[in-house]
Design a protein around this motif. Structure first.
Motif, mmCIF file in Angstrom:
data_model
loop_
_atom_site.group_PDB
_atom_site.id
_atom_site.type_symbol
_atom_site.label_atom_id
_atom_site.label_comp_id
_atom_site.label_asym_id
_atom_site.label_seq_id
_atom_site.Cartn_x
_atom_site.Cartn_y
_atom_site.Cartn_z
ATOM 1 N N ASP A 152 0.812 -1.208 0.000
ATOM 2 C CA ASP A 152 0.000 0.000 0.000
ATOM 3 C C ASP A 152 0.850 1.264 0.000
ATOM 4 O OD1 ASP A 152 -2.497 -1.362 0.074
ATOM 5 O OD2 ASP A 152 -2.241 -1.679 2.234
ATOM 6 N N THR A 153 2.134 1.117 0.145
ATOM 7 C CA THR A 153 3.023 2.264 0.107
ATOM 8 C C THR A 153 2.886 2.979 -1.228
ATOM 9 O OG1 THR A 153 4.613 1.277 1.641
ATOM 10 C CG2 THR A 153 5.422 3.013 0.185
ATOM 11 N N ALA A 154 2.558 4.247 -1.170
ATOM 12 C CA ALA A 154 2.303 5.009 -2.385
ATOM 13 C C ALA A 154 2.051 6.458 -2.015
ATOM 14 C CB ALA A 154 1.089 4.444 -3.140
ATOM 15 N N VAL A 155 2.058 7.291 -3.031
ATOM 16 C CA VAL A 155 1.525 8.633 -2.892
ATOM 17 C C VAL A 155 0.042 8.563 -3.209
ATOM 18 C CG1 VAL A 155 1.603 11.019 -3.675
ATOM 19 C CG2 VAL A 155 3.714 9.692 -3.510
ATOM 20 N N TYR A 156 -0.765 9.036 -2.295
ATOM 21 C CA TYR A 156 -2.207 9.012 -2.463
ATOM 22 C C TYR A 156 -2.695 10.400 -2.849
ATOM 23 C CZ TYR A 156 -2.489 4.313 -0.594
ATOM 24 O OH TYR A 156 -2.367 2.954 -0.414
ATOM 25 N N TYR A 157 -3.463 10.443 -3.924
ATOM 26 C CA TYR A 157 -3.985 11.691 -4.455
ATOM 27 C C TYR A 157 -5.508 11.701 -4.370
ATOM 28 C CZ TYR A 157 0.598 11.974 -6.777
ATOM 29 O OH TYR A 157 1.940 12.009 -7.055
ATOM 30 N N CYS A 158 -6.057 12.838 -4.060
ATOM 31 C CA CYS A 158 -7.497 12.988 -4.188
ATOM 32 C C CYS A 158 -7.811 13.845 -5.403
ATOM 33 C CB CYS A 158 -8.137 13.573 -2.925
ATOM 34 S SG CYS A 158 -7.954 15.348 -2.694
ATOM 35 N N SER A 159 -8.966 13.619 -5.958
ATOM 36 C CA SER A 159 -9.462 14.444 -7.041
ATOM 37 C C SER A 159 -10.914 14.797 -6.761
ATOM 38 C CB SER A 159 -9.331 13.744 -8.393
ATOM 39 O OG SER A 159 -10.202 12.625 -8.484
ATOM 40 N N ALA A 160 -11.331 15.928 -7.280
ATOM 41 C CA ALA A 160 -12.691 16.390 -7.083
ATOM 42 C C ALA A 160 -13.233 16.920 -8.389
ATOM 43 C CB ALA A 160 -12.752 17.480 -6.011
ATOM 44 N N HIS A 161 -14.411 16.461 -8.743
ATOM 45 C CA HIS A 161 -15.121 16.993 -9.891
ATOM 46 C C HIS A 161 -16.056 18.071 -9.369
ATOM 47 C CE1 HIS A 161 -16.273 16.895 -14.075
ATOM 48 N NE2 HIS A 161 -17.547 16.911 -13.724
ATOM 49 N N VAL A 162 -15.837 19.310 -9.816
ATOM 50 C CA VAL A 162 -16.421 20.483 -9.191
ATOM 51 C C VAL A 162 -17.296 21.238 -10.179
ATOM 52 C CG1 VAL A 162 -15.908 22.695 -8.101
ATOM 53 C CG2 VAL A 162 -14.510 20.688 -7.589
ATOM 54 N N SER A 163 -18.450 21.676 -9.704
ATOM 55 C CA SER A 163 -19.322 22.564 -10.471
ATOM 56 C C SER A 163 -18.985 24.007 -10.147
ATOM 57 C CB SER A 163 -20.789 22.302 -10.151
ATOM 58 O OG SER A 163 -21.191 21.019 -10.573
ATOM 59 N N ASP A 164 -18.833 24.812 -11.186
ATOM 60 C CA ASP A 164 -18.521 26.217 -11.036
ATOM 61 C C ASP A 164 -19.793 27.050 -11.162
ATOM 62 O OD1 ASP A 164 -15.608 28.075 -12.284
ATOM 63 O OD2 ASP A 164 -17.029 28.506 -10.674
ATOM 64 N N PHE A 165 -19.672 28.330 -10.881
ATOM 65 C CA PHE A 165 -20.836 29.213 -10.894
ATOM 66 C C PHE A 165 -21.391 29.451 -12.293
ATOM 67 C CE2 PHE A 165 -18.773 30.352 -6.890
ATOM 68 C CZ PHE A 165 -19.861 30.314 -6.031
ATOM 69 N N ASP A 166 -20.566 29.309 -13.312
ATOM 70 C CA ASP A 166 -21.008 29.541 -14.677
ATOM 71 C C ASP A 166 -21.547 28.288 -15.352
ATOM 72 O OD1 ASP A 166 -17.672 29.653 -16.233
ATOM 73 O OD2 ASP A 166 -18.695 28.127 -15.030
ATOM 74 N N GLY A 167 -21.741 27.240 -14.588
ATOM 75 C CA GLY A 167 -22.268 26.009 -15.130
ATOM 76 C C GLY A 167 -21.218 25.043 -15.625
ATOM 77 N N ARG A 168 -19.986 25.448 -15.638
ATOM 78 C CA ARG A 168 -18.909 24.570 -16.067
ATOM 79 C C ARG A 168 -18.505 23.634 -14.936
ATOM 80 N NH1 ARG A 168 -14.021 27.723 -18.608
ATOM 81 N NH2 ARG A 168 -13.492 25.555 -19.093
ATOM 82 N N SER A 169 -17.829 22.605 -15.310
ATOM 83 C CA SER A 169 -17.294 21.681 -14.334
ATOM 84 C C SER A 169 -15.867 21.324 -14.705
ATOM 85 C CB SER A 169 -18.155 20.418 -14.237
ATOM 86 O OG SER A 169 -18.178 19.723 -15.470
ATOM 87 N N ASN A 170 -15.128 20.915 -13.722
ATOM 88 C CA ASN A 170 -13.736 20.573 -13.943
ATOM 89 C C ASN A 170 -13.286 19.621 -12.850
ATOM 90 O OD1 ASN A 170 -11.270 20.567 -15.206
ATOM 91 N ND2 ASN A 170 -10.641 22.590 -14.482
ATOM 92 N N THR A 171 -12.260 18.897 -13.149
ATOM 93 C CA THR A 171 -11.672 17.986 -12.188
ATOM 94 C C THR A 171 -10.345 18.544 -11.705
ATOM 95 O OG1 THR A 171 -12.737 16.067 -13.205
ATOM 96 C CG2 THR A 171 -10.847 15.653 -11.787
ATOM 97 N N TYR A 172 -10.170 18.553 -10.408
ATOM 98 C CA TYR A 172 -8.970 19.086 -9.791
ATOM 99 C C TYR A 172 -8.259 17.988 -9.027
ATOM 100 C CZ TYR A 172 -11.075 23.586 -10.891
ATOM 101 O OH TYR A 172 -11.635 24.655 -11.548
ATOM 102 N N TRP A 173 -6.975 18.200 -8.841
ATOM 103 C CA TRP A 173 -6.122 17.217 -8.186
ATOM 104 C C TRP A 173 -5.325 17.860 -7.079
ATOM 105 C CZ3 TRP A 173 -6.097 12.039 -9.427
ATOM 106 C CH2 TRP A 173 -6.767 11.690 -10.601
ATOM 107 N N GLY A 174 -5.134 17.111 -6.024
ATOM 108 C CA GLY A 174 -4.248 17.547 -4.971
ATOM 109 C C GLY A 174 -2.816 17.178 -5.270
ATOM 110 N N GLN A 175 -1.935 17.588 -4.396
ATOM 111 C CA GLN A 175 -0.515 17.340 -4.562
ATOM 112 C C GLN A 175 -0.089 15.954 -4.090
ATOM 113 O OE1 GLN A 175 0.498 19.630 -6.777
ATOM 114 N NE2 GLN A 175 2.250 20.337 -5.582
ATOM 115 N N GLY A 176 -0.936 15.308 -3.327
ATOM 116 C CA GLY A 176 -0.644 13.973 -2.862
ATOM 117 C C GLY A 176 -0.101 13.952 -1.449
ATOM 118 N N THR A 177 -0.292 12.832 -0.800
ATOM 119 C CA THR A 177 0.242 12.613 0.534
ATOM 120 C C THR A 177 0.869 11.223 0.579
ATOM 121 O OG1 THR A 177 -0.270 12.659 2.917
ATOM 122 C CG2 THR A 177 -1.968 11.765 1.451
ATOM 123 N N GLN A 178 2.041 11.145 1.148
ATOM 124 C CA GLN A 178 2.816 9.913 1.133
ATOM 125 C C GLN A 178 2.375 8.977 2.245
ATOM 126 O OE1 GLN A 178 5.555 8.879 -0.999
ATOM 127 N NE2 GLN A 178 5.133 6.948 0.079
#
Length: 120
Positions: A89-115
């Protein structure tokens, strides 16, 4: 616009447990879905778990029973609880979030990771 920050990674002995957190901040309407990925040394990134803002948590088959994903929508936070950790299980773990913006757009964002390091 949106920043994701993971935390909770640590050095842990085999069989131990960790709870990783990821917080989304910035300007957005809501997080629609979360996911956790990990990347082991020399390996490609792989999915671990995901969850919709409405629920429906999912963990990949190989990690079911040891990993649990949950969220706190009010705090824009997702968690990954990892139990009975193994050296693999040793790894860098990353989270991602699919986010709705105010203009109706959406995007996926990524964190920097945690070891996460699992070793005696």
């Amino acid at each position: 616009q949106v920043q994701l920050k993971e935390s909770g990674g640590d050095f842990v002995q085999p069989g131990g447990s960790l709870r990783l957190s990821c917080v989304a901040s910035g300007n957005f309407v809501k997080v629609d879905a979360w996911a956790w990925y990990r990347q082991r040394l020399g390996e490609q990134r792989e999915p671990v778990a995901g969850i919709l803002a409405t629920g429906s948590p999912y963990v990949v088959d190989s990690m079911k029973g040891r990993f649990t994903i949950s969220q706190n929508n009010a705090e824009n936070t997702v968690y990954l609880s990892a139990d009975t950790l193994k050296p693999e299980d040793t790894a860098v773990y990353y989270c991602s979030a699919h986010v709705s913006d105010f203009d109706g757009r959406s995007n996926t964002y990524w964190g920097q990771g945690t070891q996460v390091t699992v070793s005696s």
